[in-house]
Design a protein around this motif. Structure first.
Motif, mmCIF file in Angstrom:
data_model
loop_
_atom_site.group_PDB
_atom_site.id
_atom_site.type_symbol
_atom_site.label_atom_id
_atom_site.label_comp_id
_atom_site.label_asym_id
_atom_site.label_seq_id
_atom_site.Cartn_x
_atom_site.Cartn_y
_atom_site.Cartn_z
ATOM 1 N N LEU A 3 -18.584 9.220 0.608
ATOM 2 C CA LEU A 3 -17.426 10.109 0.513
ATOM 3 C C LEU A 3 -17.718 11.302 -0.396
ATOM 4 N N GLU A 4 -18.439 11.067 -1.453
ATOM 5 C CA GLU A 4 -18.806 12.162 -2.345
ATOM 6 C C GLU A 4 -19.690 13.178 -1.618
ATOM 7 N N GLN A 5 -20.536 12.692 -0.713
ATOM 8 C CA GLN A 5 -21.386 13.590 0.065
ATOM 9 C C GLN A 5 -20.567 14.395 1.069
ATOM 10 N N LEU A 6 -19.545 13.758 1.649
ATOM 11 C CA LEU A 6 -18.722 14.414 2.661
ATOM 12 C C LEU A 6 -17.678 15.346 2.051
ATOM 13 N N LEU A 7 -17.210 14.989 0.850
ATOM 14 C CA LEU A 7 -16.174 15.773 0.175
ATOM 15 C C LEU A 7 -16.640 16.079 -1.255
ATOM 16 N N PRO A 8 -17.617 16.963 -1.408
ATOM 17 C CA PRO A 8 -18.245 17.159 -2.726
ATOM 18 C C PRO A 8 -17.312 17.686 -3.804
ATOM 19 N N ASN A 9 -16.219 18.340 -3.429
ATOM 20 C CA ASN A 9 -15.306 18.887 -4.437
ATOM 21 C C ASN A 9 -14.056 18.040 -4.628
ATOM 22 N N VAL A 10 -14.072 16.822 -4.082
ATOM 23 C CA VAL A 10 -12.933 15.918 -4.225
ATOM 24 C C VAL A 10 -13.322 14.764 -5.140
ATOM 25 N N GLU A 11 -12.487 14.467 -6.100
ATOM 26 C CA GLU A 11 -12.732 13.337 -7.009
ATOM 27 C C GLU A 11 -12.342 12.037 -6.302
ATOM 28 N N ILE A 12 -13.306 11.144 -6.141
ATOM 29 C CA ILE A 12 -13.102 9.890 -5.418
ATOM 30 C C ILE A 12 -12.931 8.758 -6.419
ATOM 31 N N THR A 13 -11.845 7.994 -6.293
ATOM 32 C CA THR A 13 -11.585 6.855 -7.165
ATOM 33 C C THR A 13 -11.358 5.607 -6.322
ATOM 34 N N TRP A 14 -12.104 4.548 -6.627
ATOM 35 C CA TRP A 14 -11.938 3.251 -5.961
ATOM 36 C C TRP A 14 -11.300 2.284 -6.950
ATOM 37 N N GLN A 15 -10.273 1.581 -6.520
ATOM 38 C CA GLN A 15 -9.606 0.629 -7.404
ATOM 39 C C GLN A 15 -9.539 -0.740 -6.737
ATOM 40 N N LEU A 16 -10.141 -1.736 -7.376
ATOM 41 C CA LEU A 16 -10.122 -3.109 -6.883
ATOM 42 C C LEU A 16 -8.802 -3.759 -7.265
ATOM 43 N N MET A 17 -8.066 -4.270 -6.277
ATOM 44 C CA MET A 17 -6.768 -4.893 -6.534
ATOM 45 C C MET A 17 -6.772 -6.330 -6.020
ATOM 46 N N ASN A 18 -5.955 -7.184 -6.654
ATOM 47 C CA ASN A 18 -5.969 -8.610 -6.344
ATOM 48 C C ASN A 18 -5.305 -8.959 -5.018
ATOM 49 N N SER A 19 -4.315 -8.183 -4.591
ATOM 50 C CA SER A 19 -3.532 -8.612 -3.433
ATOM 51 C C SER A 19 -2.979 -7.422 -2.666
ATOM 52 N N GLY A 20 -2.615 -7.691 -1.412
ATOM 53 C CA GLY A 20 -1.988 -6.671 -0.596
ATOM 54 C C GLY A 20 -0.630 -6.260 -1.118
ATOM 55 N N SER A 21 0.089 -7.186 -1.739
ATOM 56 C CA SER A 21 1.411 -6.843 -2.283
ATOM 57 C C SER A 21 1.285 -5.830 -3.413
ATOM 58 N N THR A 22 0.231 -5.939 -4.231
ATOM 59 C CA THR A 22 -0.016 -4.966 -5.286
ATOM 60 C C THR A 22 -0.361 -3.599 -4.687
ATOM 61 N N ILE A 23 -1.158 -3.609 -3.629
ATOM 62 C CA ILE A 23 -1.494 -2.364 -2.940
ATOM 63 C C ILE A 23 -0.244 -1.726 -2.355
ATOM 64 N N ASN A 24 0.631 -2.537 -1.769
ATOM 65 C CA ASN A 24 1.875 -2.003 -1.212
ATOM 66 C C ASN A 24 2.709 -1.318 -2.291
ATOM 67 N N ALA A 25 2.815 -1.963 -3.464
ATOM 68 C CA ALA A 25 3.598 -1.380 -4.553
ATOM 69 C C ALA A 25 3.002 -0.056 -5.014
ATOM 70 N N ALA A 26 1.680 0.004 -5.106
ATOM 71 C CA ALA A 26 1.018 1.232 -5.539
ATOM 72 C C ALA A 26 1.168 2.339 -4.500
ATOM 73 N N THR A 27 1.173 1.966 -3.212
ATOM 74 C CA THR A 27 1.352 2.959 -2.151
ATOM 75 C C THR A 27 2.759 3.539 -2.200
ATOM 76 N N ILE A 28 3.744 2.678 -2.399
ATOM 77 C CA ILE A 28 5.123 3.152 -2.528
ATOM 78 C C ILE A 28 5.247 4.124 -3.692
ATOM 79 N N ALA A 29 4.535 3.848 -4.789
ATOM 80 C CA ALA A 29 4.603 4.712 -5.974
ATOM 81 C C ALA A 29 3.847 6.019 -5.786
ATOM 82 N N GLY A 30 3.112 6.161 -4.675
ATOM 83 C CA GLY A 30 2.364 7.390 -4.432
ATOM 84 C C GLY A 30 1.028 7.452 -5.118
ATOM 85 N N ASP A 31 0.500 6.299 -5.556
ATOM 86 C CA ASP A 31 -0.757 6.271 -6.283
ATOM 87 C C ASP A 31 -1.970 6.004 -5.397
ATOM 88 N N ILE A 32 -1.765 5.743 -4.111
ATOM 89 C CA ILE A 32 -2.844 5.347 -3.217
ATOM 90 C C ILE A 32 -2.888 6.266 -2.002
#
Length: 373
Positions: free
Chosen positions: A104-133
């Motif tokens: 992704l860094e090669q394809l989008l060199p001027n975009v800051e890429i952040t990967w976040q490991l999460m324990n569950s889909g429910s946590t991902i859903n909450a973060a998506t609702i909050a606009g963080d994902i």
């Protein structure tokens, strides 16, 4: 209407909060309160960040014009950021390879890429609702729950089909679902996770009630459940584990009392990728870059299997030889094509996990999704 039971929660609660990093850079989290999830922030972190920003601003003001030009030439300013949430397990191998190889860094060199490991889909859903994902790499079941609850995202790719999985038990006296007592615990990632839905399918088939074992569930991440079962010193007697955690438990001599193919179709899509609707509208180029990066990851897995096994083994804490064996499992397929989603949704609606099963891909997917059923 089915009332969700209260789950046992493993480990410390940290005040009931789940912490992460928001798009703004501040430390944020979500805590369970009456009526749902509430976003919380670390005031100390925010104040510290503001002070540092002011300090840097003052320092830059004192710099000469030549210094500023040199700095700009050396490091082009970023033009945006991309936040990707993913989970444990080699079912996400194409994404993990993409992350480690920096596609992704090669394809989008001027975009800051952040990967976040999460324990569950429910946590991902909450973060998506909050606009963080921007991108959610997750299980099919929590995705369907999210769609049912109005989480603002759309399916854009499958991740992997039939991962070797089943209900692995450490107690030789337990050979079928009806052998579990009220005191026995079954580790799954979370309520509504793909592991829980598969357990519910088994309970529906063999016990006549998809929620018959809900009170036996304990919420644990895959690594935590694996370690707890191996330790053998708690009420946890079984784990519905993902891919190589399942394989390793079988290697340790534990027995599978409910293989996946006994309760569901042979090769369902159990993991998938979704993009937030805001990101899809504002940055369609992010979607194309992510598609390309995942495909490069799949190609790398096929064309460089030994190197891929070494990369994944380091991430997952096993040997390259073991990882190579796991990746060669005949039914483990990494493909963007999706299948079995509607069958899964129909069961979840019947069992009360969602209110309505979607009827067509237009309800929840991007226009160019590679789909079969």
């Amino acid at each position: 209407m089915h009332i969700f039971p209260q789950l046992h929660r493993a480990g410390g609660t940290n005040g009931g909060a789940m912490w992460g990093r928001s798009k703004s850079g501040f430390k944020t989290g979500y805590e369970l309160v009456a009526g749902g999830l509430r976003q919380i922030s670390s005031l100390t972190s925010s104040v510290f960040t503001i002070v540092m920003m002011l300090t840097v601003s003052i320092m830059l003001t004192g710099c000469g014009e030549g210094d500023a030009k040199t700095s700009a030439d050396a490091a082009p300013a970023t033009q945006g950021s991309m936040h990707i949430a993913y989970q444990y397990g080699i079912g996400y191998a194409p994404a993990m390879i993409a992350k480690e190889q920096g596609y992704l860094e090669q394809l989008l060199p001027n975009v800051e890429i952040t990967w976040q490991l999460m324990n569950s889909g429910s946590t991902i859903n909450a973060a998506t609702i909050a606009g963080d994902i921007d991108f959610a790499l997750m299980g099919t079941a929590p995705f369907l729950i999210g769609i049912d609850k109005g989480v603002p995202y759309k399916l854009f790719t499958g991740m992997s089909t039939y991962m070797p999985t089943g209900l692995v038990c450490s107690d030789p006296k337990i050979t079928k679902l009806s052998d579990f007592t009220a005191e026995d615990r079954i580790a799954v990632v979370s309520y509504g996770s793909i592991q829980h839905i598969l357990l519910a399918m088994g309970a529906d088939k063999y016990l006549g009630d998809p929620h018959a074992l809900d009170n036996n569930i304990i919420s644990m991440s895959n690594p935590e459940g694996f370690a707890t079962l191996l330790a053998g010193k708690s009420e946890v007697k079984a784990q519905l584990a993902s891919v190589h955690y399942y394989m390793r438990l079988i290697e340790y001599g534990y027995h599978d009392i409910m293989p996946l193919d006994q309760v569901f179709m042979a090769e369902p899509t159990l993991l998938l990728g979704a993009i937030s609707t805001e990101t899809l509208e504002d940055h369609p180029e992010y979607l194309e870059a992510m598609r390309t990066a995942l495909e490069k990851g799949r190609v790398f897995l096929r064309e460089h299997p030994e190197e891929a096994a070494a990369i994944l083994a380091k991430i997952e804490g096993t040997t390259p030889e073991q990882m190579s064996e796991y990746l060669q499992y005949p039914t483990l397929k990494f493909t963007e094509q999706t299948q079995g989603i509607f069958a899964l949704a129909q069961f979840m609606a019947k069992a009360g996990f969602i209110s309505n099963a979607p009827q067509n891909f237009a309800d929840f997917a991007t226009a160019n999704l590679d789909k079969s059923n």
